[in-house]
Design an enzyme around this catalytic site. Structure first.
Site, mmCIF file in Angstrom:
data_model
loop_
_atom_site.group_PDB
_atom_site.id
_atom_site.type_symbol
_atom_site.label_atom_id
_atom_site.label_comp_id
_atom_site.label_asym_id
_atom_site.label_seq_id
_atom_site.Cartn_x
_atom_site.Cartn_y
_atom_site.Cartn_z
ATOM 1 N N GLY A 214 -5.765 12.217 -82.014
ATOM 2 C CA GLY A 214 -5.057 13.490 -82.144
ATOM 3 C C GLY A 214 -3.623 13.267 -82.614
ATOM 4 O O GLY A 214 -3.373 12.494 -83.547
ATOM 5 N N ASP A 238 -4.106 25.157 -86.123
ATOM 6 C CA ASP A 238 -5.528 25.150 -85.752
ATOM 7 C C ASP A 238 -6.048 23.740 -86.043
ATOM 8 O O ASP A 238 -6.053 23.316 -87.195
ATOM 9 C CB ASP A 238 -6.245 26.219 -86.598
ATOM 10 C CG ASP A 238 -7.751 26.217 -86.418
ATOM 11 O OD1 ASP A 238 -8.264 25.445 -85.597
ATOM 12 O OD2 ASP A 238 -8.411 27.009 -87.121
ATOM 13 N N ASP A 244 -12.849 15.667 -89.376
ATOM 14 C CA ASP A 244 -13.657 15.579 -90.596
ATOM 15 C C ASP A 244 -12.773 15.283 -91.807
ATOM 16 O O ASP A 244 -13.133 14.479 -92.675
ATOM 17 C CB ASP A 244 -14.424 16.894 -90.833
ATOM 18 C CG ASP A 244 -15.509 17.105 -89.799
ATOM 19 O OD1 ASP A 244 -15.987 16.108 -89.225
ATOM 20 O OD2 ASP A 244 -15.876 18.270 -89.564
ATOM 21 N N ARG A 279 -2.948 24.627 -90.889
ATOM 22 C CA ARG A 279 -3.536 25.829 -91.494
ATOM 23 C C ARG A 279 -4.704 26.322 -90.646
ATOM 24 O O ARG A 279 -5.345 25.535 -89.964
ATOM 25 C CB ARG A 279 -4.086 25.503 -92.896
ATOM 26 C CG ARG A 279 -3.034 25.092 -93.880
ATOM 27 C CD ARG A 279 -3.693 24.658 -95.183
ATOM 28 N NE ARG A 279 -2.701 24.297 -96.160
ATOM 29 C CZ ARG A 279 -2.974 23.612 -97.275
ATOM 30 N NH1 ARG A 279 -4.216 23.224 -97.536
ATOM 31 N NH2 ARG A 279 -2.009 23.321 -98.124
HETATM 32 P P1 ATP Z 1 -11.402 17.932 -84.399
HETATM 33 O O1 ATP Z 1 -12.582 17.863 -83.452
HETATM 34 O O2 ATP Z 1 -10.333 18.900 -83.954
HETATM 35 O O3 ATP Z 1 -11.782 18.088 -85.819
HETATM 36 P P2 ATP Z 1 -11.141 15.180 -83.681
HETATM 37 O O4 ATP Z 1 -11.119 15.316 -82.183
HETATM 38 O O5 ATP Z 1 -12.374 14.652 -84.302
HETATM 39 O O6 ATP Z 1 -10.676 16.513 -84.357
HETATM 40 P P3 ATP Z 1 -8.472 14.056 -83.578
HETATM 41 O O7 ATP Z 1 -8.326 12.701 -83.023
HETATM 42 O O8 ATP Z 1 -8.068 15.211 -82.737
HETATM 43 O O9 ATP Z 1 -9.964 14.204 -84.144
HETATM 44 O O10 ATP Z 1 -7.620 14.175 -84.948
HETATM 45 C C1 ATP Z 1 -7.945 13.459 -86.121
HETATM 46 C C2 ATP Z 1 -6.651 13.145 -86.846
HETATM 47 O O11 ATP Z 1 -6.017 14.379 -87.201
HETATM 48 C C3 ATP Z 1 -5.630 12.361 -86.036
HETATM 49 O O12 ATP Z 1 -5.836 10.961 -86.081
HETATM 50 C C4 ATP Z 1 -4.327 12.789 -86.734
HETATM 51 O O13 ATP Z 1 -4.128 12.039 -87.915
HETATM 52 C C5 ATP Z 1 -4.614 14.247 -87.111
HETATM 53 N N1 ATP Z 1 -4.094 15.130 -86.044
HETATM 54 C C6 ATP Z 1 -4.795 15.720 -85.045
HETATM 55 N N2 ATP Z 1 -3.964 16.399 -84.216
HETATM 56 C C7 ATP Z 1 -2.713 16.228 -84.718
HETATM 57 C C8 ATP Z 1 -1.407 16.663 -84.328
HETATM 58 N N3 ATP Z 1 -1.209 17.391 -83.216
HETATM 59 N N4 ATP Z 1 -0.341 16.294 -85.107
HETATM 60 C C9 ATP Z 1 -0.514 15.544 -86.226
HETATM 61 N N5 ATP Z 1 -1.720 15.103 -86.640
HETATM 62 C C10 ATP Z 1 -2.805 15.425 -85.900
#
Ligand code: ATP
EC number: 2.7.1.15
Length: 298
Positions: A214, A238, A244, A279
């Site tokens: 995240g 969001d 993905d 976005r």
């Molecule tokens: P989702 O299920 O919401 O699509 P995920 O849980 O599979 O996401 P995350 O680890 O939440 O994956 O996020 C993937 C990438 O997105 C992170 O490694 C980061 O680069 C970017 N990202 C996510 N949240 C943030 C944030 N709060 N600020 C900046 N970048 C973020």
């Protein structure tokens, strides 16, 4: 190297709500959007917007939703191979988003689960040694195994995003070259966190592991050690689809440069994901082709 995503496709219906509901509660919400979705479709669209020659293989029902899905896909520069299955309904995702950027998602997988071994093997018919096959967690265990084994024997590279989590994932790890997973998936699969989870997966036979964290960025774990990359600055609107977008761009960045996934690929992916979280929506929130090109050339 060409990319073959064999996964799911769905219609995404996104609802804005004040807070996630408690069990038994009825709450108001507003429909924010209706668009194409599904992890397989999302990742294929990101790869295609990054200029990678991409084929998306996914099952649909023989219903009105399938027609809407087919029409929407024509807007993207990828090769769709939609497989109609009479016994299935086209898949749908209900996405609940809250003002603080959190989300909860309910996804049906009637069509994805109905993609059978013959259709999967047929889809691999166009691949040649060196191509990349990308899978997520939506297909059945049998179909996933058939694809991974066939990919191995054809000399294809396999990438796997174990989402949604399934109890049988541990058994397929030796067939995976690249795993991309978030913190929750990593902890559930390994019982460890961060680089420790990556090391666990390497010992289980995965070639290279990326764990996304995240807003804390991500960590790449390979035989060369662990590399941490910070998230790019973002204004959170969001977070749906961040994972993905990240997965598609990390793979595309490496494919375009003809290298294994490296720190640069993760930096490119982090920049693209930071745009996405700023976005509303999923595919509408992904960077456009022009934005992807600017990120990948930077
Ligand atoms: P989702 O299920 O919401 O699509 P995920 O849980 O599979 O996401 P995350 O680890 O939440 O994956 O996020 C993937 C990438 O997105 C992170 O490694 C980061 O680069 C970017 N990202 C996510 N949240 C943030 C944030 N709060 N600020 C900046 N970048 C973020």
């Amino acid at each position: 190297m060409r990319a073959f995503v064999i996964g799911n496709i769905a219609l995404d219906e996104t609802y804005s709500i004040a807070a996630l509901p408690q069990a038994g509660a009825s709450i108001f919400g507003e429909q924010a959007s209706r668009s194409l979705g599904g992890k397989g479709c999302n990742q294929a669209i990101v790869l295609a917007r990054c200029g990678v020659e991409t084929t998306l293989v996914a099952a649909v029902g023989t219903d009105d939703r399938a027609i809407a899905i087919g029409k929407s896909l024509t807007r993207e520069h990828l090769t769709p191979k939609l497989i109609p299955v009479d016994s299935a309904t086209s898949d749908i995702s209900i996405i609940l988003t809250t003002p603080d950027g959190e989300n909860s998602i309910i996804t049906t997988r009637s069509a994805a689960a109905a993609l059978d071994r013959d259709a999967a093997l047929d889809a691999l018919g166009d691949t040649v040694s060196g191509d990349l096959v990308i899978l997520q967690g939506n297909l059945s265990e049998e179909t996933t195994l058939v694809i991974l084994n066939a990919a191995r024997s054809k000399g294809l590279t396999t990438a796997f995003n174990p989402s949604p989590l399934q109890p049988w994932f541990a058994s397929i790890l030796p067939l995976i070259d690249i795993a991309v997973l978030n913190r929750i998936e990593a902890e559930a699969l390994t019982g460890e966190s961060g680089a420790g989870a990556g090391a666990f997966l390497l010992r289980a036979g995965v070639g290279l592991v990326i764990i996304t964290l995240g807003g804390q960025g991500c960590v790449l774990v390979s035989a060369n050690g662990a590399i941490e990359v910070a998230a790019a600055p973002a204004t959170i609107v969001d977070t749906t689809g961040a994972g993905d977008c990240f997965t598609g761009v990390a793979l595309a960045s490496a494919i375009r440069r003809g290298v294994a996934i490296d720190a640069r690929a993760l930096e490119d992916a982090s920049r693209a994901a930071a745009i996405t979280v700023g976005r509303r929506g999923t595919q509408d929130a992904f960077p456009s082709h022009e934005e992807m090109m600017a990120i990948l050339r930077a």
